[in-house]
Design an enzyme around this catalytic site. Structure first.
Site, mmCIF file in Angstrom:
data_model
loop_
_atom_site.group_PDB
_atom_site.id
_atom_site.type_symbol
_atom_site.label_atom_id
_atom_site.label_comp_id
_atom_site.label_asym_id
_atom_site.label_seq_id
_atom_site.Cartn_x
_atom_site.Cartn_y
_atom_site.Cartn_z
ATOM 1 N N ASP A 1 -3.886 -15.296 7.536
ATOM 2 C CA ASP A 1 -2.500 -15.852 7.116
ATOM 3 C C ASP A 1 -2.143 -16.824 8.260
ATOM 4 O O ASP A 1 -1.109 -17.070 7.937
ATOM 5 C CB ASP A 1 -1.771 -14.711 6.915
ATOM 6 C CG ASP A 1 -2.409 -13.879 5.601
ATOM 7 O OD1 ASP A 1 -2.983 -14.683 4.771
ATOM 8 O OD2 ASP A 1 -1.978 -12.590 5.206
ATOM 9 N N SER B 1 -12.593 -9.514 2.498
ATOM 10 C CA SER B 1 -11.358 -9.594 2.048
ATOM 11 C C SER B 1 -10.594 -8.245 1.896
ATOM 12 O O SER B 1 -11.107 -7.315 1.087
ATOM 13 C CB SER B 1 -11.454 -10.208 0.510
ATOM 14 O OG SER B 1 -10.339 -9.977 -0.325
ATOM 15 N N GLN C 1 -8.267 -7.220 0.256
ATOM 16 C CA GLN C 1 -7.787 -7.141 -1.158
ATOM 17 C C GLN C 1 -8.672 -6.609 -1.930
ATOM 18 O O GLN C 1 -8.761 -5.806 -2.816
ATOM 19 C CB GLN C 1 -6.935 -8.484 -1.658
ATOM 20 C CG GLN C 1 -5.927 -8.773 -1.056
ATOM 21 C CD GLN C 1 -5.174 -10.037 -1.697
ATOM 22 O OE1 GLN C 1 -5.546 -10.606 -2.812
ATOM 23 N NE2 GLN C 1 -4.176 -10.367 -0.942
ATOM 24 N N GLY D 1 -1.347 -11.858 -4.957
ATOM 25 C CA GLY D 1 -2.844 -11.384 -5.169
ATOM 26 C C GLY D 1 -2.820 -10.019 -4.652
ATOM 27 O O GLY D 1 -3.714 -9.194 -5.325
ATOM 28 N N ARG E 1 0.977 -1.315 0.126
ATOM 29 C CA ARG E 1 0.085 0.015 -0.068
ATOM 30 C C ARG E 1 0.977 1.279 0.097
ATOM 31 O O ARG E 1 0.650 2.360 -0.672
ATOM 32 C CB ARG E 1 -1.048 -0.093 1.255
ATOM 33 C CG ARG E 1 -2.048 -1.185 0.905
ATOM 34 C CD ARG E 1 -2.675 -1.569 2.577
ATOM 35 N NE ARG E 1 -3.750 -2.511 2.254
ATOM 36 C CZ ARG E 1 -3.706 -3.736 1.839
ATOM 37 N NH1 ARG E 1 -2.725 -4.217 1.849
ATOM 38 N NH2 ARG E 1 -5.031 -4.285 1.925
ATOM 39 N N ARG F 1 3.838 -19.608 3.395
ATOM 40 C CA ARG F 1 3.310 -20.020 4.869
ATOM 41 C C ARG F 1 3.447 -21.172 5.236
ATOM 42 O O ARG F 1 3.597 -21.495 6.460
ATOM 43 C CB ARG F 1 2.196 -19.150 5.121
ATOM 44 C CG ARG F 1 2.021 -17.582 4.776
ATOM 45 C CD ARG F 1 0.949 -16.926 5.598
ATOM 46 N NE ARG F 1 0.753 -15.714 4.823
ATOM 47 C CZ ARG F 1 1.521 -14.443 5.153
ATOM 48 N NH1 ARG F 1 2.572 -14.449 6.025
ATOM 49 N NH2 ARG F 1 1.220 -13.540 4.303
ATOM 50 N N ARG G 1 -4.949 -23.823 1.347
ATOM 51 C CA ARG G 1 -4.179 -24.117 2.874
ATOM 52 C C ARG G 1 -4.959 -24.923 3.712
ATOM 53 O O ARG G 1 -4.227 -25.325 4.772
ATOM 54 C CB ARG G 1 -3.927 -22.710 3.239
ATOM 55 C CG ARG G 1 -2.705 -21.913 2.557
ATOM 56 C CD ARG G 1 -2.502 -20.711 3.612
ATOM 57 N NE ARG G 1 -1.298 -20.258 2.866
ATOM 58 C CZ ARG G 1 -1.048 -18.824 2.749
ATOM 59 N NH1 ARG G 1 -2.147 -17.896 3.390
ATOM 60 N NH2 ARG G 1 0.020 -18.224 2.134
HETATM 61 C C1 S3P Z 1 -4.003 -8.967 2.413
HETATM 62 C C2 S3P Z 1 -5.157 -9.527 2.627
HETATM 63 C C3 S3P Z 1 -5.425 -10.954 2.736
HETATM 64 C C4 S3P Z 1 -4.034 -11.883 3.108
HETATM 65 C C5 S3P Z 1 -2.892 -11.616 2.224
HETATM 66 C C6 S3P Z 1 -2.656 -10.090 2.131
HETATM 67 C C7 S3P Z 1 -3.720 -7.760 2.064
HETATM 68 O O1 S3P Z 1 -6.229 -11.555 1.851
HETATM 69 O O2 S3P Z 1 -4.521 -13.185 3.081
HETATM 70 O O3 S3P Z 1 -1.982 -12.152 2.605
HETATM 71 O O4 S3P Z 1 -2.498 -7.092 2.049
HETATM 72 O O5 S3P Z 1 -4.774 -7.079 1.797
HETATM 73 P P1 S3P Z 1 -7.644 -11.407 1.464
HETATM 74 O O6 S3P Z 1 -7.846 -9.948 1.919
HETATM 75 O O7 S3P Z 1 -8.033 -11.870 0.098
HETATM 76 O O8 S3P Z 1 -8.332 -12.191 2.668
#
Ligand code: S3P
Length: 430
Positions: free
Chosen positions: A315, A167, A169, A94, A28, A388, A346
């Site tokens: 995580d 989520s 993300q 991701g 970010r 992980r 996982r």
């Molecule tokens: C993350 C959000 C999580 C996490 C990933 C990092 C982020 O995923 O599992 O390692 O930086 O926003 P999700 O938001 O898809 O659960």
């Protein structure tokens, strides 16, 4: 393919250490610095491959970055935004793919985002659907479900959107798109997920408010330049904390680590399991609490993990399974089907590999049940291309009798490149 052999820890471990910069905050900070008036000085960024993926993509869009010892000086792209002349390779990350897609939806030009085999299997419909509602021109493979993604920047509209999954993300993708949209963006989360994006935006003067699980974001004309020192990654700390907890007589202190409450559910769950853990907040950075964690070797008991705690510990669930294998009674994790769409499945990978070490674990559709305590015994295990999992198996190896051979290693570098240097037990590369 590389492999690492881990031996049991024969003596109590005592250490005081630092962990590298937080992966989520680093992504970010890099992205907001790129969008800012710049230049920004970013210190202690994650050196992991995922953060590198974000930086590599940003450079292809006209951002220039220069190292100054441990700092990175980043120009904002301001008027220099350029249409990348290559595919944006997000590697294994991701977060890079989902957050950048949100930013690019409102930038001029055409971008293609792709990644490694694992990332190309992970669900992208969850970001494309809300972006399409905002008026974005985005496409993905297999009916907008998978990467590679094609984004053609256009004008966006703020939306009201209810997230189907908790989520960070997805939430962050929409918020970053919302910065350039016309009108307010309102998001409702089913459960609160990590809130780094909200904290950082608010710290940078963007109007973003939360009432209960609903976020309201106003578009922002500009992001001011900023400097920051990224706190240590509490998700990396989790492996070392667990190593100390399950090794009788051990004690570890980790300093300068992020203690954002949306990330520390793991520590709270461990405390409920009887872990002797103390945390102390010493400062704030980018609106994030930062401090130290102390963990002592502890006798653990199994618990039912409340579903409300899952997003805050998402995580850490593989390493929780390792701790649970040494706890008395059953630890039950349900409502965690998101684990199936992480860097590996996982649920399946954790259960399969811990069973090879002799743990008693049941695979459930949306989680797992671990029955402990079980004396583990060394065996050959696989990383499933998952950072992980590699680190969780290494920690399990500390309490396994004999040698644990971890195959297909090298993934720890995704989030914690110095993991093996901080690892307390005997290990050697094979
Ligand atoms: C993350 C959000 C999580 C996490 C990933 C990092 C982020 O995923 O599992 O390692 O930086 O926003 P999700 O938001 O898809 O659960």
């Amino acid at each position: 393919m590389s492999a690492i052999q881990v031996g049991p820890l024969r003596e109590p471990w005592e250490s005081r250490l630092l962990v590298p910069g937080d992966k989520s905050i680093s992504h970010r900070a890099l992205m907001l610095a790129a969008m800012s008036d710049g230049p920004c000085r970013l210190s202690d960024l994650s050196q992991g491959k995922d953060a590198e993926s974000t930086l590599r993509c940003l450079k292809l869009m006209g951002v220039s970055a220069r190292r100054d010892r441990a700092d990175l000086l980043l120009s904002g792209w301001g008027n220099r935004w350029q249409e990348p002349d290559r595919v944006l390779d997000c590697g294994n990350s991701g977060t890079s793919m989902r957050l950048l897609t949100g930013i690019l939806a409102g930038c001029p030009g055409l971008c293609v985002l792709s990644g490694d085999a694992s990332l190309r299997k992970r669900p992208m419909g969850r970001v494309l659907e809300p972006l399409l509602e905002m008026g974005a021109r985005v496409r993905g493979r297999q009916g907008n479900r998978l990467a590679p993604l094609v984004v053609e920047g256009t004008e966006l509209q703020g939306i009201y959107h209810q997230l189907k999954v908790a989520s960070a993300q997805v939430k962050s993708c929409i918020l970053l798109a919302g910065l350039k949209a016309g009108g307010t963006t309102v998001l409702e989360e089913p459960q609160q997920s990590r809130d780094h994006t909200e904290r950082m935006l608010s710290h940078l003067g963007v109007r973003i408010t939360r009432d209960e699980n609903r976020l309201h974001l106003s578009p922002a004309e500009r992001i001011p330049a900023f400097d920051c020192r990224v706190p240590g990654d509490v998700s990396s700390a989790a492996f070392l904390v667990t190593a100390a907890l399950i090794s009788p007589g051990s004690r570890v202190i980790i300093d300068e680590v992020g203690l954002n409450p949306t990330r520390t559910a793991y520590l709270d769950l461990l405390r409920q399991m009887g872990a002797r853990i103390t945390t102390r907040v010493t400062r704030t950075e980018l609106g994030e609490p930062v401090g130290s964690i102390e963990a002592l070797g502890s006798e653990l008991v199994g618990i039912n993990v409340p579903e409300s705690e899952i997003p805050g510990a998402i995580d850490e669930l593989p390493i929780l399974a390792v701790a649970a294998s040494q706890a008395k009674g059953t630890t039950l994790v349900r409502g965690a089907s998101e684990l199936r769409v992480k860097e590996s499945d996982r649920i399946h990978s954790t259960v399969t590999e811990l069973r090879k070490l002799g743990a008693e674990v049941d695979e459930l559709e949306d989680g797992f049940a671990v029955h402990g305590p079980t004396p583990l015994k060394g065996a050959a295990v696989e990383c499933h291309h998952d950072h992980r999992l590699e680190m969780s198996l290494a920690v399990a190896g500390l309490v396994a009798r004999g040698k644990t051979r971890i195959q297909g290693t090298g993934w720890a570098a995704i989030s914690f490149p110095s993991f093996w240097q901080s690892f307390p037990g005997p290990w050697q590369e094979l």
